[in-house]
Design an enzyme around this catalytic site. Structure first.
Site, PDB file in Angstrom:
ATOM      1  N   GLY A   1       0.763  -1.274  -0.036  1.00  0.00           N
ATOM      2  CA  GLY A   1       0.130   0.050  -0.107  1.00  0.00           C
ATOM      3  C   GLY A   1       0.784   1.322  -0.022  1.00  0.00           C
ATOM      4  O   GLY A   1       1.988   1.460  -0.445  1.00  0.00           O
ATOM      5  N   SER A   2       0.408   2.279   0.673  1.00  0.00           N
ATOM      6  CA  SER A   2       0.859   3.681   0.479  1.00  0.00           C
ATOM      7  C   SER A   2       2.427   3.583   1.410  1.00  0.00           C
ATOM      8  O   SER A   2       3.059   4.427   1.129  1.00  0.00           O
ATOM      9  CB  SER A   2       0.132   4.612   1.274  1.00  0.00           C
TER      10      SER A   2
END
Length: 645
Positions: free
Chosen positions: A325-326
């Site tokens: 993810g981020s």
């Protein structure tokens, strides 16, 4: 009376017969004499040896297995004396009768007896077979009392592996078990130790990887036995060489706290020293009790572990590979800065989405972030900003930076089933799928989705390298020399680029609009910097939206996003890096960041932190949480203070 007459010719015949018989007797006597001379004089040593072999029995003596200790000397894997009963078939006469008598004494079941007899049939007649393990003192006394009526039966003291901290180190240390046919084959089939009753070898993780060091070397015992094979006396003993003790870098208090903090979730957490690479905690939840495996786990217990949807047998720290993810935005930010693709003050406009290749890619914030800089994009995790950076940087440069930070690489650790994760590239996709890399693949990779996969261990290494600017490598074994530090090479990253990424990560936790502001630390000198991440598992379908499914909380547990958070602390002078994964936890800011904060505070405070370390509006809730954790963890001791000095 008439005198008998003799034939004058008979005397010579009698004399010749006597001479022939006498000669034959002398020949036989001479041959016997020569044979006796050869046996008693010339071959005396050979026959003496044969007689000794019939009288003297040679037995192996198992070496004590090396212990495993934590960084402060707490024993994580030990040996305890226990009693076991064995039988040697060639000395037992009628094994079935002897075993029937033993069954009466020890209360063995018919299935137990059948298993013992089956094992005897598969082994050589001189190999001892275990009849019962871990018997009581009373049972041992009964066996000893009836020893004259139990030929071939022996009661011995053996050392059994024990894990004093139970579930806390199951994945990390692993467990031992009895050697099977494959184990014997892996040892070239010539290690007699493996056939000894009660002898165990490492099956997974450190116990298996360090088997050669932990096992030691067998000793030898010479005993005198009678015609029935019963031991009469010991003649000679060569003591075994104990296995080497191993000292880990792990802090058993921090490990214990991490598992208590992860309780009730399918999750993982890693804490690593950014200066020397020492792994301080590697927790995978839920876990299991390795003591159950030492003498063979029951089918009921094993099935319960195997069928648990939270997968307690899996070490999520190194075996679980998840979209980061981020969290990957740290890598993309550094790649953009190092390649001069963006300036420190340059902004990108985020309206909430961007059109690329005829497809719309959304930001997590539907209304958009407006004009935002790199620091602000890290702080608020703006997807559109990093979509633009991905177009500028390209997959080749992003792949190279991620590799420098440790993604796609197996760390050199003595653990089982370490996953390499996946740091995708053009060549990889072409080889794997036979298709060219697309711009959409780059966009997905820029926010840690698509093909990208990473383990919690790799994310901790990434955080440590970003924190220090050095090529940090994790280690699990404490060096022999006190105060030893590894001299990691500088990664060659621009100090200005690192400083800007550090500032953005500090803002994530501490700035007003930071995605993890609710997990900030207010204690002086303990400020945490980090990066949140959420990795999508399933998309909410149109039908589900029509049915009222609007958020992660509306989905079944196993369809929710994974929650991730990486951090280092203190932000100004990093000492540790942390990564936390909560499977299907939803958002990283809500599920993973609070766990990381508690791990940081526990480490920096040498135990449960004061409630004043938390923001004022959280102290009431945190007081209750700390009290619950206090009841769930081990009491701290002087060791916790040693790590601070």
């Amino acid at each position: 009376m008439t005198k008998p007459q003799t034939d004058p010719k008979a005397h010579p015949r009698l004399t010749r017969r006597s001479m022939i018989l006498g000669g034959a007797q002398l020949t036989v006597a001479g041959a016997l004499g020569l044979r006796m001379h050869r046996m008693q004089i010339d071959e005396a040593d050979t026959y003496r040896m044969m007689a000794e072999e019939n009288r003297i029995s040679m037995q192996l003596v198992a070496p004590p297995r090396g212990r495993i200790l934590d960084r402060f000397g707490a024993v994580l894997a030990d040996n305890r004396p226990t009693y076991q009963v064995t039988i040697v078939r060639e000395r037992a006469g009628d094994p079935q009768k002897v075993l029937a008598d033993v069954q009466t004494i020890l209360g063995l079941s018919d299935d137990d007896l059948k298993q013992i007899l089956d094992e005897m049939a598969d082994r050589s007649s001189f190999v001892p077979i275990t009849v019962a393990r871990d018997i009581t003192w009373d049972e041992l006394s009964q066996i000893s009392l009836n020893a004259p009526a139990l030929p071939g039966i022996s009661a011995d003291v053996v050392l059994q592996r024990v894990y004093p901290f139970g579930t806390d180190f199951a994945h990390l240390i692993g467990y031992v078990g009895r050697a099977n046919a494959q184990d014997v084959a892996d040892n070239d089939g010539n290690n007699a130790l493996l056939a000894m009753p009660g002898f165990h070898i490492g099956k997974i993780s450190i116990e298996k990887a360090q088997e050669a060091s932990l096992r030691g070397k067998a000793g030898r015992l010479s005993v005198e036995v009678n015609a029935a094979g019963r031991v009469m006396q010991s003649l000679d003993r060569v003591p075994p060489v104990p296995g080497a003790d191993l000292q880990l870098t792990i802090d058993h208090h921090l490990q214990n706290f991490a598992l208590a903090r992860l309780a009730g979730q399918s999750a993982a957490a890693v804490v690593i020293d950014v200066q020397n690479g020492d792994l301080l905690a590697c927790a995978s939840a839920p876990t299991f009790d390795p003591n159950l495996f030492v003498d063979g786990i029951s089918s009921k217990d094993y099935n319960a572990l195997r069928d648990d949807p939270y997968r307690p047998l899996s070490d999520k720290v190194v075996q679980g590979a998840y979209p980061p993810g981020s969290v990957l935005k740290m890598s993309l930010a550094l790649a953009a800065l190092e390649g001069a693709e963006v300036g420190p003050e340059e902004t990108v406009y985020c309206p909430g989405f961007v059109e690329i290749g005829g497809r719309r890619f959304h930001c997590w914030k539907r209304g958009g972030h407006g004009h935002i800089s790199l620091r602000g994009a890290l702080r608020e995790s703006c997807d559109v900003f990093f979509y633009e950076m991905a177009r500028r940087v390209g997959i080749d440069n992003l792949h190279a930076m991620s590799a420098r930070l440790g993604l796609g690489q197996r760390p050199d650790l003595p653990l089982s089933g370490i996953a390499s994760g996946l740091n995708p590239s053009r060549d990889w996709k072409l080889e794997r799928y036979g298709t060219e890399w697309l711009i959409g693949d780059t966009i997905n990779a820029s926010i840690g989705q698509g093909f990208v996969l990473a383990t919690p261990m790799q994310l901790a290494i990434m955080a440590a390298r970003v924190a220090s600017g050095k090529n940090v490598e994790p280690r699990l074994f404490k060096p022999q020399m006190a105060g030893d530090t590894q001299n990691f090479e500088d990664m060659g990253l621009s100090p200005a680029a690192l400083a800007l990424v550090h500032a953005g990560m500090t803002d994530v936790v501490n700035a007003a609009r930071g995605t993890a502001r609710s997990s900030r630390i207010v204690a002086e000198g303990q400020t945490m910097a980090g990066k949140t991440g959420s990795s999508q598992v399933f998309s909410i379908t149109a039908a589900e939206r029509a049915a009222g499914v609007r958020s992660q909380a509306d989905l079944p547990w196993n369809r929710r996003d994974h929650a991730l958070f990486t951090a280092f602390a203190p932000a100004a002078q990093p000492r540790i890096a942390v990564s936390v994964l909560v499977e299907h936890g939803g958002g990283g800011s809500l599920a993973a960041a609070p766990i990381a904060r508690d791990l940081v505070l526990f480490y920096l405070n040498g135990g449960l932190p004061p409630v004043e370390a938390y923001p004022a509006d959280q102290r009431g809730r945190m007081q209750t949480s700390l009290e619950e954790l206090s009841a769930a963890i081990l009491p701290t001791d002087g060791h916790t203070q040693k790590r601070r000095t």
